[in-house]
Design a protein around this motif. Structure first.
Motif, short mmCIF file in Angstrom:
data_model
loop_
_atom_site.label_atom_id
_atom_site.label_comp_id
_atom_site.label_asym_id
_atom_site.label_seq_id
_atom_site.Cartn_x
_atom_site.Cartn_y
_atom_site.Cartn_z
N LYS A 1 -29.28 -21.07 -21.20
CA LYS A 1 -30.05 -22.29 -20.96
C LYS A 1 -31.48 -22.15 -21.49
O LYS A 1 -32.04 -23.10 -22.03
N GLN A 2 -32.06 -20.97 -21.32
CA GLN A 2 -33.42 -20.77 -21.82
C GLN A 2 -33.47 -20.85 -23.34
O GLN A 2 -34.37 -21.48 -23.92
N SER A 4 -31.39 -22.41 -25.29
CA SER A 4 -31.13 -23.81 -25.66
C SER A 4 -32.40 -24.64 -25.53
O SER A 4 -32.73 -25.44 -26.41
N ALA A 5 -33.13 -24.44 -24.44
CA ALA A 5 -34.37 -25.18 -24.23
C ALA A 5 -35.41 -24.85 -25.29
O ALA A 5 -36.10 -25.74 -25.81
N ARG A 8 -34.31 -26.43 -28.63
CA ARG A 8 -34.49 -27.89 -28.63
C ARG A 8 -35.96 -28.26 -28.74
O ARG A 8 -36.31 -29.30 -29.31
N VAL A 38 -25.92 -20.39 -29.92
CA VAL A 38 -26.53 -21.55 -29.26
C VAL A 38 -27.08 -22.52 -30.30
O VAL A 38 -26.93 -23.74 -30.16
N ASP A 41 -24.25 -24.46 -31.86
CA ASP A 41 -23.70 -25.40 -30.88
C ASP A 41 -24.59 -26.64 -30.77
O ASP A 41 -24.08 -27.77 -30.70
N LEU A 42 -25.91 -26.44 -30.79
CA LEU A 42 -26.83 -27.58 -30.71
C LEU A 42 -26.73 -28.46 -31.95
O LEU A 42 -26.78 -29.70 -31.85
N LYS A 45 -23.70 -30.60 -31.79
CA LYS A 45 -23.85 -31.68 -30.81
C LYS A 45 -24.82 -32.75 -31.28
O LYS A 45 -25.04 -33.75 -30.58
N TYR A 47 -28.18 -32.39 -32.13
CA TYR A 47 -29.60 -32.26 -31.82
C TYR A 47 -30.42 -32.12 -33.11
O TYR A 47 -30.01 -31.41 -34.03
#
Length: 206
Positions: A1-2, A4-5, A8, A38, A41-42, A45, A47
């Motif tokens: 999660k970190q 990914s954040a 992003r 990650v 994956d983003l 999706k 992003y």
């Protein structure tokens, strides 16, 4: 999660990812693989993030990392040296323990030699190296660190002006000479004296 954040957030500006407490090459490889997964994956999706991975570096804060810094540098885009933890782990001293805090000493030759080793590894790999921690904001160390090859100092905002003023009076060739002289000294008290004398000399320059 970190991760990914962080990735992003990269759509808003250039970022770098620094890995803490690294002591083995495989840790960098595994971290890079995870970041790459990650990132892909983003993108899948939808992003809107840069297609290129951000620079990935490590925080050198243990003797183990400094001692194998040449091998670690081959996997990194940059080095950052954490002087507080590096000093603490090298001297086996907990700064929070009042019983031993008085012998916490960043001027210890072992600490300085580990910093120098990391700088040499970064130079060989042609990657930038910075230093953070109390040493970065203390002008008693400024010329020494610059002379050893540190390119960037990270410090609290209250220290910036004083360090900048000090740097404006420092000659890079002289700083390198001072660092070599200090690294060849074998006595901690002598190192402190040399640093203090040079600091006074620079402070008196108008």
């Amino acid at each position: 999660k970190q991760i990914s954040a962080i990735l992003r957030a990269s759509k808003y500006g250039k970022i770098r990812i620094m890995l803490p407490m690294v002591s083995n090459v495989y840790e960098i490889d595994e971290s890079k693989n995870l970041i790459r997964e990650v990132h892909q994956d983003l993108l899948k999706k939808g992003y809107k993030i840069p297609k290129k991975l951000p620079d990935i570096g490590i925080l050198i804060e243990t003797p183990a990392a400094a001692l194998i810094s040449e091998q670690l540098s081959e996997k990194c885009d940059f080095f950052a040296i954490g002087s507080n933890d590096l000093t603490m782990y090298t001297l086996a001293i907990d700064r929070g323990d009042e019983e031993v805090a008085k012998i916490y000493d960043p001027t210890h030759l072992s600490v300085l030699k580990l910093i120098k080793l990391a700088c040499e590894s970064a130079k060989k790999a042609k990657i930038p190296v910075s230093l953070c921690g109390e040493m970065a904001g203390d002008t008693i160390f400024t010329a020494l660190l610059i002379g050893m090859g540190i390119e960037t100092l990270s410090m609290s905002s209250s220290r910036i002006l004083k360090v900048k003023q000090f740097l404006s009076k420092v000659n890079s060739k002289e700083a390198k000479k001072i660092s070599e002289d200090i690294l060849n000294a074998g006595d901690n008290m002598l190192i402190k004296e040399k640093l203090k004398n040079y600091n006074v000399k620079v402070e008196n320059i108008t």
